[in-house]
Design an enzyme around this catalytic site. Structure first.
Site, short mmCIF file in Angstrom:
data_model
loop_
_atom_site.label_atom_id
_atom_site.label_comp_id
_atom_site.label_asym_id
_atom_site.label_seq_id
_atom_site.Cartn_x
_atom_site.Cartn_y
_atom_site.Cartn_z
N LEU A 121 47.45 28.91 45.61
CA LEU A 121 46.09 28.46 45.40
C LEU A 121 45.92 28.02 43.95
CD1 LEU A 121 44.16 31.13 47.49
CD2 LEU A 121 44.32 28.67 47.96
N HIS A 125 49.65 30.66 31.42
CA HIS A 125 49.06 31.23 32.65
C HIS A 125 50.18 31.89 33.46
CE1 HIS A 125 46.15 30.88 36.26
NE2 HIS A 125 47.17 31.64 36.64
N HIS A 152 51.42 35.52 35.89
CA HIS A 152 51.21 36.80 36.57
C HIS A 152 52.47 37.65 36.42
CE1 HIS A 152 47.53 35.32 38.54
NE2 HIS A 152 48.17 34.17 38.53
N LEU A 153 52.33 38.79 35.73
CA LEU A 153 53.49 39.67 35.56
C LEU A 153 53.48 40.81 36.57
CD1 LEU A 153 53.69 39.94 31.65
CD2 LEU A 153 55.26 38.68 33.15
N ARG A 154 52.32 41.02 37.23
CA ARG A 154 52.13 42.19 38.12
C ARG A 154 52.32 43.47 37.29
NH1 ARG A 154 49.70 38.44 41.05
NH2 ARG A 154 51.00 37.38 42.57
N ASN A 157 44.62 40.02 37.16
CA ASN A 157 44.24 40.31 38.56
C ASN A 157 45.14 41.36 39.19
OD1 ASN A 157 46.37 38.41 38.62
ND2 ASN A 157 45.74 37.60 40.61
N HIS A 202 39.61 30.06 37.33
CA HIS A 202 40.19 29.65 38.61
C HIS A 202 39.12 28.76 39.24
CE1 HIS A 202 42.63 30.05 42.37
NE2 HIS A 202 41.49 29.56 42.82
N ALA A 241 49.16 33.91 48.78
CA ALA A 241 49.25 32.69 47.96
C ALA A 241 49.95 33.01 46.65
CB ALA A 241 47.85 32.16 47.68
N LYS A 250 39.06 35.93 32.00
CA LYS A 250 39.36 35.13 33.18
C LYS A 250 38.24 35.22 34.22
CE LYS A 250 41.83 32.69 36.02
NZ LYS A 250 43.22 32.70 36.42
N HIS A 297 45.45 25.81 36.21
CA HIS A 297 46.24 25.25 37.32
C HIS A 297 45.51 24.13 38.07
CE1 HIS A 297 43.83 28.09 39.61
NE2 HIS A 297 44.64 29.12 39.49
N ASP A 331 51.61 29.62 36.21
CA ASP A 331 51.02 30.35 37.33
C ASP A 331 52.10 30.98 38.19
OD1 ASP A 331 49.01 31.44 38.88
OD2 ASP A 331 48.76 29.65 40.13
N1 LIG Z 1 48.10 31.03 42.31
C1 LIG Z 1 48.24 31.78 43.38
O1 LIG Z 1 48.47 31.24 44.48
N2 LIG Z 1 48.15 33.13 43.32
C2 LIG Z 1 47.85 33.93 42.17
C3 LIG Z 1 46.39 33.96 41.84
C4 LIG Z 1 45.87 32.69 41.20
O2 LIG Z 1 46.33 32.27 40.14
O3 LIG Z 1 44.94 32.08 41.75
C5 LIG Z 1 48.35 35.36 42.43
O4 LIG Z 1 47.98 36.24 41.65
O5 LIG Z 1 49.11 35.57 43.37
ZN LIG Z 2 47.31 32.37 38.55
ZN LIG Z 3 44.11 31.04 40.13
#
Ligand SMILES: NC(=O)N[C@@H](CC(=O)O)C(=O)O
Ligand SMILES: [Zn+2]
Ligand SMILES: [Zn+2]
Length: 349
Positions: free
Chosen positions: A224, A18, A20-22, A46, A141, A268, A104, A179, A252
């Site tokens: 989150l 899990h 996030h690479l943006r 996302n 999520h 978050a 997702k 998560h 995450d």
């Molecule tokens: N975990 C987080 O607090 N933020 C994540 C989104 C997510 O995984 O819910 C994000 O993309 O910033």
């Molecule tokens: Zn996440």
């Molecule tokens: Zn999430």
């Protein structure tokens, strides 16, 4: 796992299930940090706009791949963002691509960039039916979003209001409860069918809500689902270290620029990719369970996703090092987990 002594461990190369690479310039930081250690990562969809089709996932993957260092074997595993309009055909295209490994579910409004998420799962039954047929995992999520539900209760209520009905309707659907943050979620997953698994982050193992709210507000510990009380933290540590195959590593890691976190309405997300396996090693050591780290980090996730386990190894030594106060991030900077403090395990090459 060869544990040479209390001060050194060697384990099969881990994967991050899990992440996030943006996008765009951010990839120079995120891809390099993750590719340093991890063999593969499940890449969250996302973005703005979200990755809702296989075509978009393929484009996104090509932007990621350009940032993988030449000496790394890192493989991004792509995901689709489920919407009220995701068709069964899109699911079959995703499967055929060989590039998309999961879909997702963001309940609309639950978290960062979730506005395009699902308003009611009933809209998704064709897509879910297709996923169940072909064994494509649904990643959730797991928080409800109604204003009348307390933010600390949103995961527990999600289990009762969304997850249990979903599993009743799709008993063969493979689901990763992402998560997890509560004893309720850990217990639910432990006793659910073998189709249900969960990821656990390093921050939910190492921190609780005191780390967010005591001695001032700590915006870099805001994520989150929000950090919970320490009894929940203890339940997560127990779940991660008990040897169950249902729990596996998912950082995450979710970077935001410093300016987006240190503001009157902060984003978050906690960035941990600069030191993820080292932070997990700390958590497992504190639980006297370093011998359970390899299965959690390197076996259970691959097995759930029905992918081969990695074959090469990494080693960590118990050696403290200083985490920088900030790291460069796109055209600005971010504040990583443990910024300005020490981490007590170090990867050796
Ligand atoms: N975990 C987080 O607090 N933020 C994540 C989104 C997510 O995984 O819910 C994000 O993309 O910033
Ligand atoms: Zn996440
Ligand atoms: Zn999430």
């Amino acid at each position: 796992m060869t544990q040479l002594n209390q001060n050194q461990i060697t384990l099969t190369r881990p994967d991050d299930w899990h992440l996030h690479l943006r996008d765009d310039l951010a990839l120079q930081r995120t891809v390099v940090d993750t590719a340093r250690i991890f063999g593969r990562a499940i890449v969250m969809p996302n973005l703005r706009p979200p990755v809702i089709s296989t075509a978009l996932a393929l484009d996104y993957k090509s932007r990621i791949v350009k940032n993988i260092p030449a000496d790394s074997q890192f493989q991004p595993l792509m995901t689709l963002y489920l919407t009220d309009n995701t068709s069964a055909d899109e699911i079959y295209r995703a499967k055929e691509s060989g590039v998309v490994h999961a879909v997702k579910l963001y309940p609309a409004g639950a978290t960062t960039n979730s506005d395009a998420g699902v308003t009611d799962l009933k809209h998704c039954y064709n897509a879910l039916d297709a996923m169940q047929k072909i064994g494509m995992p649904l990643l959730v999520h797991g928080e409800v979003t109604s204003a009348d539900i307390d933010v600390f209760d949103r995961e527990k209520v999600f289990i009762d209001q969304v997850l249990i009905p979903l599993i009743n309707d799709f008993p063969e659907l493979r689901i990763v409860f992402e998560h997890i943050t509560t004893s309720n979620a850990a217990e639910f997953v432990a006793t659910a069918s073998e189709n249900i698994a969960a990821t656990i982050t390093p921050h939910h193992l190492l921190l609780n809500r005191n780390d967010l709210l005591v001695g001032g507000i700590h915006p870099h510990h805001y994520c989150l689902p929000v950090l919970k009380r320490n009894t929940h933290q203890q339940a997560l540590i127990q779940a991660a270290t008990c040897g169950s195959k249902k729990f596996f590593l998912g950082t995450d890691s979710a970077p935001h620029p410093r300016s987006g976190k240190e503001t009157s309405c902060g984003c978050a997300g906690i960035y941990s990719a600069h030191a993820a396996i080292e932070l997990y090693a700390e958590a497992f050591e504190a639980a006297q369970a370093l011998d359970k780290l390899e299965a959690f980090a390197s076996f259970n996730g691959a097995d759930f996703y029905r992918l081969p386990r990695n074959e090469d190894k990494i080693s960590l030594v118990k050696e403290s090092w200083d985490v920088p106060e900030t790291l460069s991030f796109a055209d600005s900077s971010l504040v990583p987990m443990r910024a300005g403090k020490q981490i007590h395990w170090k990867v050796v090459s």
